[in-house]
Design an enzyme around this catalytic site. Structure first.
Site, PDB file in Angstrom:
ATOM      1  CE  LYS A 107      -4.152  -1.773   0.059  1.00  0.00           C
ATOM      2  NZ  LYS A 107      -5.161  -1.465  -0.981  1.00  0.00           N
ATOM      3  CE  LYS A 214     -10.254  -5.277  -4.368  1.00  0.00           C
ATOM      4  NZ  LYS A 214     -10.003  -4.095  -3.525  1.00  0.00           N
TER       5      LYS A 214
END
Length: 328
Positions: A107, A214
């Site tokens: 991240k 997703k």
């Protein structure tokens, strides 16, 4: 056809699971787990999403719990480690929770941090994995095009597998892809797929080389498979910080894809300090099995939310069911 709302709510449990490390600004992940005729399923849109967007997550829960899963082409799925925006010295401890993973998603662009923090974290991840490992970064659309160009240049020495959602819009993704094409670092799209009214626009605009899928935000396994087939790009199946039940949904999606070139972002149960099952879908030798999850009643009870949060979630589920019913 939707199952009756009463059937959806008949065995619904709202849980709050603590995280091992703060992620996406969260210390606790809330979810509704449901049991349908095909097994346990999950409804867990993030709390800031409105009912229209969250309805896709309920459609996915119904698809997985009330309909037969698509045929599987593989019985396990290789997964990446997920590295939150931690300090470089904390990187080995986080990555130790992902045994055998050859890929790490780092991240970056965390609010309150700068590019130097990102470079240090990515450098630590590369050092931990060694030259044979794969490092990908995820900015969650936080950079503008100029910021993204500077960041990609600064991070390019670490042999990036791809950069996920460096900018927010499809037009920006197309521009940054052209600006940095000579570096040979692919651009991946996540939010531009799962949060878009037209999830295929990013592929038509040639704004990405890889698509993130997703299952929950896209409305389920069947819709995700159809999107992948129409887009014609390599895909990575990822999770939305799900419980092991939601991870199982993602694993079934990954197992049904004709081709699976990249390791998938389905190892995130390792970021949970608790789960709803005694056999969580944690990475072993860098992979997770493709299987349904059975919950442990004592864990549902131990991690149940307070009555006020339970009512909030069940009211939300009812509203989303109504959104879906109005579309039929």
């Amino acid at each position: 056809m939707l199952p009756p709302l009463a059937d959806v709510l008949a065995d619904a449990h709202v849980v709050a699971l603590p995280l091992t490390t703060r992620f996406r600004g969260l210390d606790v992940r809330e979810a509704v787990v449901l049991r349908g005729p095909e097994g346990w399923t999950e409804f867990s849109p993030f709390v800031e999403y409105d009912d229209e967007e969250s309805a896709a997550w309920l459609a996915a829960a119904i698809d997985f719990g009330w309909r037969t899963a698509a045929p599987a082409r593989r019985d396990e799925v290789r997964v990446n480690a997920t590295l939150p925006a931690v300090r470089p010295e904390d990187v080995p401890g986080v990555l130790a929770r992902f045994p055998g993973c050859r890929t790490v998603k780092v991240k970056v662009a965390e609010r309150g941090q700068g590019l130097a923090d990102d470079v240090a974290r990515v450098a630590a991840a590369r050092a931990h994995l060694g030259p044979e490992g794969r490092v990908r970064v995820d900015a969650n659309g936080a950079w503008n095009v100029d910021e993204a160009e500077r960041a990609i240049h600064a991070l390019s020495p670490f042999d990036l597998e791809y950069v996920e959602q460096p900018c927010g819009s499809v037009d920006e993704l197309a521009e940054i892809r052209q600006r940095t094409k000579y570096l040979g670092i692919p651009i991946a799209a996540d939010e531009s797929v799962r949060k878009a009214s037209d999830p295929l626009r990013v592929a038509r605009a040639e704004a990405a080389d890889v698509l993130l899928l997703k299952a929950q935000p896209l409305g389920g396994i069947r819709r995700s498979l159809a999107l992948a087939a129409e887009a014609g790009l390599p895909v990575v199946v990822s999770s939305a910080l799900d419980t092991s039940i939601g991870i199982s949904m993602g694993a079934h999606l990954a197992a049904a894809l004709p081709e699976l070139e990249y390791d998938c972002g389905l190892g995130t149960a390792a970021l949970l300090a608790a789960d709803v099952t005694e056999q969580p879908l944690l990475p072993v030798d860098g992979a997770i099995p493709v299987r349904r999850v059975e919950v442990a009643p004592e864990l549902l009870e131990r991690h149940a939310t307070d009555p006020e949060r339970e009512r909030w979630w069940l009211d939300r589920l009812e509203r989303c069911w109504q959104v879906l019913d109005d579309r039929v």
